[in-house]
Design an enzyme around this catalytic site. Structure first.
Site, mmCIF file in Angstrom:
data_model
loop_
_atom_site.group_PDB
_atom_site.id
_atom_site.type_symbol
_atom_site.label_atom_id
_atom_site.label_comp_id
_atom_site.label_asym_id
_atom_site.label_seq_id
_atom_site.Cartn_x
_atom_site.Cartn_y
_atom_site.Cartn_z
ATOM 1 N N GLU A 1 76.026 44.437 44.327
ATOM 2 C CA GLU A 1 76.706 43.237 43.343
ATOM 3 C C GLU A 1 75.933 41.928 43.844
ATOM 4 O OE1 GLU A 1 80.836 43.294 43.055
ATOM 5 O OE2 GLU A 1 81.085 45.400 42.789
ATOM 6 N N GLU B 1 83.641 48.415 47.127
ATOM 7 C CA GLU B 1 83.892 47.604 48.084
ATOM 8 C C GLU B 1 85.232 48.172 49.018
ATOM 9 O OE1 GLU B 1 82.485 43.395 46.385
ATOM 10 O OE2 GLU B 1 84.639 44.125 45.796
#
Ligand code: CA
Length: 578
Positions: free
Chosen positions: A274, A176
């Site tokens: 995710e 991320e």
């Protein structure tokens, strides 16, 4: 006669299938044979060490890697932190996910034919959109030296994984990396680190895909900017991956558009790296969850998990170009099973099975060091608190052909015919912010990073817009959101307005009424978690003739974690009648 019976039987089969476990999985058409169905279970060894046991659908104790393989999972994802331990060797928690942990997981996955996705955070603990802290051992390095260290570290880790027999299919260079990477926040340096990581992947695992991982697809402009920047710098990766949590990250339409544009423009493979969805709004381990309470649209339920995963998969397969997979995040991070927080806390501290231990203060004193605790996603697992699989775990294997029968929604309740309902007078201009906040003013009393009217249906109480605030730095949120009630006649009125938000730390929030600049009434408002709206209601105040009334909200937050944020919506200023 025979034929009629056969026809009747055939009609009955889907009914029986639905009755067996009560779930419905709508088919995903054109699902490729090699589509990636991944599961991140980075915390699983810490869970097992804490006494957690997993069972198969027959009720037998079973190796969770086998349970997942038997239910259509193809890839296991594991995060890797450089050194998640303090000077005394005590684990920071979150699974204490160092390379040793990844080696154990990769080895067990391979035993059941599961491939491995390696998720390098290049940090000693959680790296996410809120923080990208440099590993302690690299903290004094310049960007060039750091890139070299990252390259060597990646090579060493991958060599160890291969040596242990792990089937490394994909390697993520950073996790991320929306904010930065490894303590670097300038793309001149970030891209150099990414290139170093990709180079290591190519040398050690030439067959594996090199992935970069971002979020939030809703900020589509930023998203496309990352892809463009990576292209301009010539970072030679294969997969542009994103997190997609439906309760935070916007619509599937938007996800499809953003990923398709990247796939088409830059020729990349794309995927959801995710995602998750709650089966309940309740907590099960005495440590608060990142999503709780009631659901706005789709239920927090086992069927809700199925629907969410099915729709995301359908989007990646049928509405996105070059979509290759979907990975569920930490689907086995259930409660360690104690009857009290104290009992669980002992296990979290000893085995690292909570999101952070108190020892994490050595590295991240402001967040983990203060708010350490258990699982924040136990209500989003695909296993119940006893370790038994939920029916939702079947979704991966059932999507290809579809399964069970759709439940028809209940007939909507009879509503009052128009004209019969009493129309409520509201003296607020633009009460739901649908006109962009006309009549409202924000007064920033500190220096919040974001204070504006935002368009995002999932974060609105009604309509598609609301007032939004966010700031990452401690004590930077303090503001009022106010409207002058210029047309308010003399009389007695009620005022109410609603708020939701999170990561507030110590905070103060209330609705207020001012007459000629003096506050005459307030009503406190709670900031708890996403989609838990709280209404500040002032039941009655008197507005004398010839005075000026104003109504609004005051908010002040210390902030924690990735920063205080919130949404304000639906103001009502209405006469009180006897
Ligand atoms: Ca919890």
């Amino acid at each position: 006669m025979k034929k009629i019976w056969l026809a009747l039987l055939l009609l009955l089969i889907p009914v029986l299938a639905a009755a067996e476990d009560g779930i419905y999985v709508k088919q995903v058409e054109h699902l490729p044979k090699d589509f990636i169905f991944g599961m991140d279970i980075s915390s699983v060894i810490a869970e097992e060490n804490s006494g957690v046991i997993y069972y198969d659908f027959d009720g037998n104790r079973q190796d969770i890697f086998r349970i997942l393989a038997d239910n259509g999972i193809t890839h296991i994802r594991v995060r890797v932190w450089n050194h998640p331990f303090d000077a005394e060797g005590r684990g920071f928690g979150g699974g204490n996910c160092d390379i040793e942990n990844a080696v154990r997981i990769g080895k067990r996955a391979a035993k059941y034919g599961l491939k491995l996705i390696v998720d390098f955070h290049y940090s000693d603990f959680w790296a996410d959109p809120g923080k990208q802290m440099v590993p302690l051992a690299w903290k004094d390095m310049g960007a060039e030296e750091k890139a070299e260290a990252l390259y060597t570290y990646t090579k060493d880790c991958l060599t160890r994984l291969l040596g242990a027999g792990a089937d490394v299919a994909m390697v993520q260079v950073g996790n991320e990396t929306t904010l930065g990477l490894c303590g670097e926040y300038d793309w001149v340096h970030i891209q150099r680190l990414m290139k170093a990581g990709v180079r290591a992947v190519r040398e050690i695992c030439p067959e594996a895909l090199a992935a970069l991982h971002f979020t939030d697809p809703q900020n589509t402009g930023d998203f496309l900017w990352y892809a463009k920047t990576l292209s301009e710098y010539g970072v030679g990766y294969d997969v542009f991956a994103t997190s997609y949590y439906p309760f935070w990250h916007g619509t599937l339409d938007n996800l499809a558009r953003a990923l398709t544009e990247i796939a088409e423009t830059y020729g990349k493979q794309v995927m959801v790296m995710e995602t998750s969805w709650p089966y309940t709004g309740e907590d099960t381990d005495f440590s608060g969850n990142s999503v709780s309470g009631d659901s706005p649209s789709m239920p927090y339920s086992v069927q809700g998990q199925i629907n969410s995963l099915r729709d995301i998969t359908d989007t990646i397969v049928n509405r996105v170009k070059n979509g290759i997979g979907v990975v569920y995040w930490e689907g086995a991070w259930i409660t360690v099973g104690g009857a009290s927080r104290e009992e669980n806390s002992r296990l979290w501290e000893e085995y690292g099975s909570g999101w952070a231990s108190s020892w994490a203060a050595a590295y991240d004193p402001a967040d983990a060091g203060v708010y350490y605790g258990g699982s924040a996603v136990d209500n989003q697992a695909l296993f119940d608190p006893q370790g038994r699989p939920l029916e939702s775990l079947k979704v991966f294997s059932r999507m290809r052909d579809g399964y069970g029968l759709a439940v028809e929604p209940d007939e909507p309740e009879e509503t009052e015919a128009p004209g019969e309902a009493e129309v409520q007078v509201n003296y607020i201009i633009d009460p739901s912010f649908e006109d962009g906040g006309e009549g409202w003013i924000f007064r920033d009393l500190r220096h919040a990073r974001e204070l504006y009217v935002e368009e995002k249906q999932a974060d609105s109480l009604t309509g598609t817009k609301h007032a939004h605030f966010w700031s990452a730095e401690p004590n930077s949120v303090e503001f009022i959101l106010e409207q002058q009630a210029a047309d308010l006649p003399e009389g007695t009125f009620a005022f109410s307005i609603s708020i939701m938000g999170g990561d507030a730390g110590d905070y103060e929030a209330y609705a207020y009424v001012k007459i000629d600049g003096e506050t005459v009434a307030t009503a406190p408002m709670k900031i708890t978690s996403w989609n838990n709206w709280d209404t500040g209601a002032i039941p009655a105040f008197y507005h004398p003739a010839g005075t000026e009334a104003a109504v609004g909200v005051y908010v002040k937050c210390q902030g924690r974690g990735t920063g205080a944020w919130g949404k304000i919506d639906d103001a009502l200023l209405t006469p009180v009648t006897e």
